[in-house]
Design a protein around this motif. Structure first.
Motif, PDB file in Angstrom:
ATOM      1  N   ILE A  51       0.389  -1.293  -0.561  1.00  0.00           N
ATOM      2  CA  ILE A  51       0.072  -0.016   0.071  1.00  0.00           C
ATOM      3  C   ILE A  51       0.769   0.905  -0.114  1.00  0.00           C
ATOM      4  N   GLU A  52       0.634   1.791  -1.188  1.00  0.00           N
ATOM      5  CA  GLU A  52       1.450   2.926  -1.522  1.00  0.00           C
ATOM      6  C   GLU A  52       0.484   4.139  -0.351  1.00  0.00           C
ATOM      7  N   ILE A  53       1.985   4.923   0.488  1.00  0.00           N
ATOM      8  CA  ILE A  53       0.788   6.117   1.251  1.00  0.00           C
ATOM      9  C   ILE A  53       1.887   7.167   0.419  1.00  0.00           C
ATOM     10  N   PRO A  54       0.412   8.174   0.110  1.00  0.00           N
ATOM     11  CA  PRO A  54       0.891   9.185  -0.937  1.00  0.00           C
ATOM     12  C   PRO A  54       1.528  10.230   0.178  1.00  0.00           C
ATOM     13  N   GLU A  59       1.140  12.726   7.326  1.00  0.00           N
ATOM     14  CA  GLU A  59       0.798  12.745   8.312  1.00  0.00           C
ATOM     15  C   GLU A  59      -0.377  12.138   9.384  1.00  0.00           C
ATOM     16  N   GLU A  60      -0.750  11.212   8.668  1.00  0.00           N
ATOM     17  CA  GLU A  60      -1.843  10.385   9.479  1.00  0.00           C
ATOM     18  C   GLU A  60      -1.676   9.276   9.448  1.00  0.00           C
ATOM     19  N   LEU A  64       1.019   6.618  13.432  1.00  0.00           N
ATOM     20  CA  LEU A  64       0.682   4.662  13.384  1.00  0.00           C
ATOM     21  C   LEU A  64       2.255   3.983  13.564  1.00  0.00           C
ATOM     22  N   CYS A  65       3.317   4.748  12.935  1.00  0.00           N
ATOM     23  CA  CYS A  65       4.436   4.471  12.686  1.00  0.00           C
ATOM     24  C   CYS A  65       5.293   4.523  13.801  1.00  0.00           C
ATOM     25  N   GLY A  66       4.312   4.698  15.578  1.00  0.00           N
ATOM     26  CA  GLY A  66       5.821   5.534  16.165  1.00  0.00           C
ATOM     27  C   GLY A  66       5.751   6.982  16.850  1.00  0.00           C
ATOM     28  N   ASP A  67       5.605   7.861  15.789  1.00  0.00           N
ATOM     29  CA  ASP A  67       6.199   8.990  15.166  1.00  0.00           C
ATOM     30  C   ASP A  67       7.208   9.782  14.549  1.00  0.00           C
ATOM     31  N   VAL A  71       8.432   9.059   7.973  1.00  0.00           N
ATOM     32  CA  VAL A  71       7.715   8.812   7.391  1.00  0.00           C
ATOM     33  C   VAL A  71       7.446  10.008   6.590  1.00  0.00           C
ATOM     34  N   SER A  72       7.014  11.248   7.094  1.00  0.00           N
ATOM     35  CA  SER A  72       6.179  11.841   6.385  1.00  0.00           C
ATOM     36  C   SER A  72       7.663  12.776   5.127  1.00  0.00           C
TER      37      SER A  72
END
Length: 136
Positions: A51-54, A59-60, A64-67, A71-72
């Motif tokens: 699942i690619e996250i644009p 930020e959503e 969920l990724c341990g802050d 990731v962003s």
């Protein structure tokens, strides 16, 4: 030893600081995913989904990724999930049954997803990109 594959494996470093403006070309992302799909798989199951996250939705995902803020900032971010649905439907449509379901499928799916991810990492690094797994 002078071997490009072995050399690439030993060059691996987890990088957590990315240039927010940098964009990996789409054809490189597709190549990285395709390289991942070439990984060994249990029973030819390929029991995973990517699942690619644009960037506009990252930020959503960060909480969920341990802050983990990187990731962003990453040019490409995806979630690799164990996905047993396709196999379950195939068995169901064939009228079959698996008495070890879903535990055996989950175990195999975890292996498949890990192998996919590692191939993706090697491909990305071979193309010159820095990368980090984000386990959550």
């Amino acid at each position: 030893m002078n071997n490009p594959v072995i050399d690439q494996i030993f060059k691996h470093r987890s990088v957590r600081v990315f240039d927010k403006e940098f964009e990996i070309p789409r054809d490189h992302i597709d190549l990285i995913i395709k390289a991942g799909q070439q990984a060994s798989t249990s029973c030819s199951g390929q029991m995973y989904s990517i699942i690619e996250i644009p960037k506009e939705n990252r930020e959503e995902i960060v909480p969920l990724c341990g802050d983990q803020q990187f990731v962003s900032e990453a040019s490409f971010f995806c979630i690799i999930c164990v996905d047993l649905y396709r196999l379950h439907r195939l068995v169901e449509l064939a009228g079959g049954e698996n008495p070890n379901w879903p535990l055996a499928g989950l175990e195999i799916g975890i292996y498949d997803a890990g192998l996919l991810g590692q191939n993706m990492v090697l491909a990305a690094q071979a193309l010159g990109y820095e990368i980090c797994f984000c386990g959550s």
